[in-house]
Scaffold this motif. Structure first.
Motif, PDB file in Angstrom:
ATOM      1  N   UNK A 122       0.830  -1.194   0.000  1.00 38.62           N
ATOM      2  CA  UNK A 122       0.000   0.000   0.000  1.00 38.62           C
ATOM      3  C   UNK A 122       0.872   1.255   0.000  1.00 38.62           C
ATOM      4  N   UNK A 123       0.577   2.165  -0.914  1.00 41.96           N
ATOM      5  CA  UNK A 123       1.260   3.456  -0.971  1.00 41.96           C
ATOM      6  C   UNK A 123       2.634   3.436  -1.608  1.00 41.96           C
ATOM      7  N   UNK A 124       3.117   2.270  -1.995  1.00 44.02           N
ATOM      8  CA  UNK A 124       4.456   2.175  -2.584  1.00 44.02           C
ATOM      9  C   UNK A 124       4.412   2.478  -4.080  1.00 44.02           C
ATOM     10  N   UNK A 125       5.561   2.784  -4.627  1.00 51.44           N
ATOM     11  CA  UNK A 125       5.716   2.923  -6.075  1.00 51.44           C
ATOM     12  C   UNK A 125       5.930   1.510  -6.606  1.00 51.44           C
ATOM     13  N   UNK A 126       4.868   0.938  -7.163  1.00 53.44           N
ATOM     14  CA  UNK A 126       4.897  -0.461  -7.596  1.00 53.44           C
ATOM     15  C   UNK A 126       5.047  -0.558  -9.105  1.00 53.44           C
ATOM     16  N   UNK A 127       5.738  -1.594  -9.523  1.00 49.93           N
ATOM     17  CA  UNK A 127       5.861  -1.928 -10.941  1.00 49.93           C
ATOM     18  C   UNK A 127       5.080  -3.224 -11.143  1.00 49.93           C
ATOM     19  N   UNK A 128       4.084  -3.181 -12.018  1.00 47.02           N
ATOM     20  CA  UNK A 128       3.214  -4.318 -12.252  1.00 47.02           C
ATOM     21  C   UNK A 128       3.496  -4.871 -13.649  1.00 47.02           C
ATOM     22  N   UNK A 129       3.791  -6.153 -13.706  1.00 42.98           N
ATOM     23  CA  UNK A 129       3.947  -6.856 -14.973  1.00 42.98           C
ATOM     24  C   UNK A 129       2.803  -7.841 -15.087  1.00 42.98           C
ATOM     25  N   UNK A 130       2.229  -7.945 -16.292  1.00 41.82           N
ATOM     26  CA  UNK A 130       1.129  -8.884 -16.465  1.00 41.82           C
ATOM     27  C   UNK A 130       1.030  -9.331 -17.907  1.00 41.82           C
ATOM     28  N   UNK A 131       0.428 -10.477 -18.057  1.00 42.49           N
ATOM     29  CA  UNK A 131       0.037 -10.950 -19.377  1.00 42.49           C
ATOM     30  C   UNK A 131      -1.463 -11.150 -19.324  1.00 42.49           C
ATOM     31  N   UNK A 132      -2.196 -10.199 -19.911  1.00 35.29           N
ATOM     32  CA  UNK A 132      -3.654 -10.247 -19.923  1.00 35.29           C
ATOM     33  C   UNK A 132      -4.080 -11.388 -20.833  1.00 35.29           C
ATOM     34  N   UNK A 133      -5.026 -12.173 -20.359  1.00 31.77           N
ATOM     35  CA  UNK A 133      -5.495 -13.347 -21.084  1.00 31.77           C
ATOM     36  C   UNK A 133      -6.826 -13.040 -21.745  1.00 31.77           C
ATOM     37  N   UNK A 134      -6.842 -12.999 -23.049  1.00 30.62           N
ATOM     38  CA  UNK A 134      -8.086 -12.770 -23.778  1.00 30.62           C
ATOM     39  C   UNK A 134      -7.966 -11.688 -24.843  1.00 30.62           C
ATOM     40  N   UNK A 135      -7.822 -10.457 -24.517  1.00 26.87           N
ATOM     41  CA  UNK A 135      -7.792  -9.872 -23.175  1.00 26.87           C
ATOM     42  C   UNK A 135      -9.191  -9.792 -22.551  1.00 26.87           C
ATOM     43  N   UNK A 136      -9.225 -10.021 -21.256  1.00 25.90           N
ATOM     44  CA  UNK A 136     -10.457  -9.871 -20.477  1.00 25.90           C
ATOM     45  C   UNK A 136     -10.175  -8.855 -19.384  1.00 25.90           C
ATOM     46  N   UNK A 137     -10.887  -7.734 -19.422  1.00 28.84           N
ATOM     47  CA  UNK A 137     -10.763  -6.690 -18.412  1.00 28.84           C
ATOM     48  C   UNK A 137     -12.164  -6.211 -18.066  1.00 28.84           C
ATOM     49  N   UNK A 138     -12.481  -6.211 -16.776  1.00 25.29           N
ATOM     50  CA  UNK A 138     -13.809  -5.808 -16.300  1.00 25.29           C
ATOM     51  C   UNK A 138     -13.628  -4.743 -15.231  1.00 25.29           C
ATOM     52  N   UNK A 139     -14.472  -3.726 -15.281  1.00 27.79           N
ATOM     53  CA  UNK A 139     -14.439  -2.658 -14.280  1.00 27.79           C
ATOM     54  C   UNK A 139     -15.705  -2.767 -13.441  1.00 27.79           C
ATOM     55  N   UNK A 140     -15.539  -2.756 -12.126  1.00 31.71           N
ATOM     56  CA  UNK A 140     -16.688  -2.821 -11.217  1.00 31.71           C
ATOM     57  C   UNK A 140     -16.628  -1.648 -10.251  1.00 31.71           C
ATOM     58  N   UNK A 141     -17.820  -1.208  -9.826  1.00 31.50           N
ATOM     59  CA  UNK A 141     -17.937  -0.108  -8.894  1.00 31.50           C
ATOM     60  C   UNK A 141     -19.029  -0.467  -7.888  1.00 31.50           C
ATOM     61  N   UNK A 142     -18.698  -0.516  -6.630  1.00 34.92           N
ATOM     62  CA  UNK A 142     -19.691  -0.899  -5.609  1.00 34.92           C
ATOM     63  C   UNK A 142     -20.782   0.133  -5.455  1.00 34.92           C
ATOM     64  N   UNK A 143     -20.588   1.343  -5.951  1.00 35.77           N
ATOM     65  CA  UNK A 143     -21.630   2.365  -5.887  1.00 35.77           C
ATOM     66  C   UNK A 143     -22.623   2.225  -7.049  1.00 35.77           C
ATOM     67  N   UNK A 144     -22.377   1.254  -7.915  1.00 31.61           N
ATOM     68  CA  UNK A 144     -23.214   1.032  -9.092  1.00 31.61           C
ATOM     69  C   UNK A 144     -23.535  -0.459  -9.202  1.00 31.61           C
ATOM     70  N   UNK A 145     -23.926  -1.058  -8.093  1.00 34.70           N
ATOM     71  CA  UNK A 145     -24.161  -2.501  -8.023  1.00 34.70           C
ATOM     72  C   UNK A 145     -25.240  -2.999  -8.977  1.00 34.70           C
ATOM     73  N   UNK A 146     -26.199  -2.161  -9.294  1.00 35.99           N
ATOM     74  CA  UNK A 146     -27.278  -2.578 -10.193  1.00 35.99           C
ATOM     75  C   UNK A 146     -26.777  -2.949 -11.591  1.00 35.99           C
ATOM     76  N   UNK A 147     -25.638  -2.426 -11.966  1.00 32.33           N
ATOM     77  CA  UNK A 147     -25.097  -2.711 -13.291  1.00 32.33           C
ATOM     78  C   UNK A 147     -24.061  -3.825 -13.290  1.00 32.33           C
ATOM     79  N   UNK A 148     -23.828  -4.446 -12.118  1.00 34.07           N
ATOM     80  CA  UNK A 148     -22.834  -5.502 -12.039  1.00 34.07           C
ATOM     81  C   UNK A 148     -23.447  -6.734 -11.426  1.00 34.07           C
TER      82      UNK A 148
END
Length: 152
Positions: free
Chosen positions: A126-152
């Motif tokens: 938490x709060x660190x300068x992080x370097x993220x490496x990934x290999x997205x599969x698909x690609x599949x990316x989903x965005x969720x928002x708990x303030x908009x539960x009706x749409x998820x």
């Protein structure tokens, strides 16, 4: 809470040349916390993450959850998910929770996901300068928002 969920074949987080977490098949979850987020938001999102059927079955259809494929999760805190860019060119992060609120919820999310999956969830710092490496599969990316539960 906002989450960007990416189905990956591999992902890792490095802080100061030290790997803090790495996974093979699973989910990379970028988690942003808003000041008024609470345990109900956290519980709802955790359940969604472990039950979300976005992994391919034998027919190639997205029909399996992370539990079904025995996958792993790399959980990364990311306050920039609450960037506001309406005015000017410099993003404002005023909607993101302060560390005193966000860090405990981030850590609790990691613990809850570990409990639900019956295995350790890999995490960033938490709060660190992080370097993220990934290999997205698909690609599949989903965005969720708990303030908009009706749409998820």
């Amino acid at each position: 809470m906002r989450a960007v969920i990416q189905r990956v074949t591999q992902a890792s987080c490095t802080v100061d040349d030290t790997c803090t977490g790495a996974i093979e098949l699973g989910l990379l979850v970028l988690l942003g916390v808003e000041e008024d987020d609470n345990m109900q938001d956290l519980e709802w999102l955790a359940q969604k993450l472990v039950n979300l059927r976005i992994f391919s079955d034998e027919a190639g259809l997205m029909n399996k959850s992370i539990q079904d494929v025995h996958g792993n999760i790399l959980l990364i805190s990311q306050f920039t998910l609450f960037a506001q860019t309406k005015k000017g060119n410099r993003p404002s992060f005023i909607r993101a929770a302060r560390p005193a609120t966000a860090e405990p919820l981030y850590k609790t999310m990691g613990e809850m996901l570990s409990t639900l999956l019956h295995k350790k969830v890999q995490m960033g710092i938490f709060g660190a300068d992080m370097k993220i490496d990934l290999r997205n599969d698909g690609p599949v990316t989903i965005i969720m928002n708990t303030k908009d539960k009706d749409n998820f």
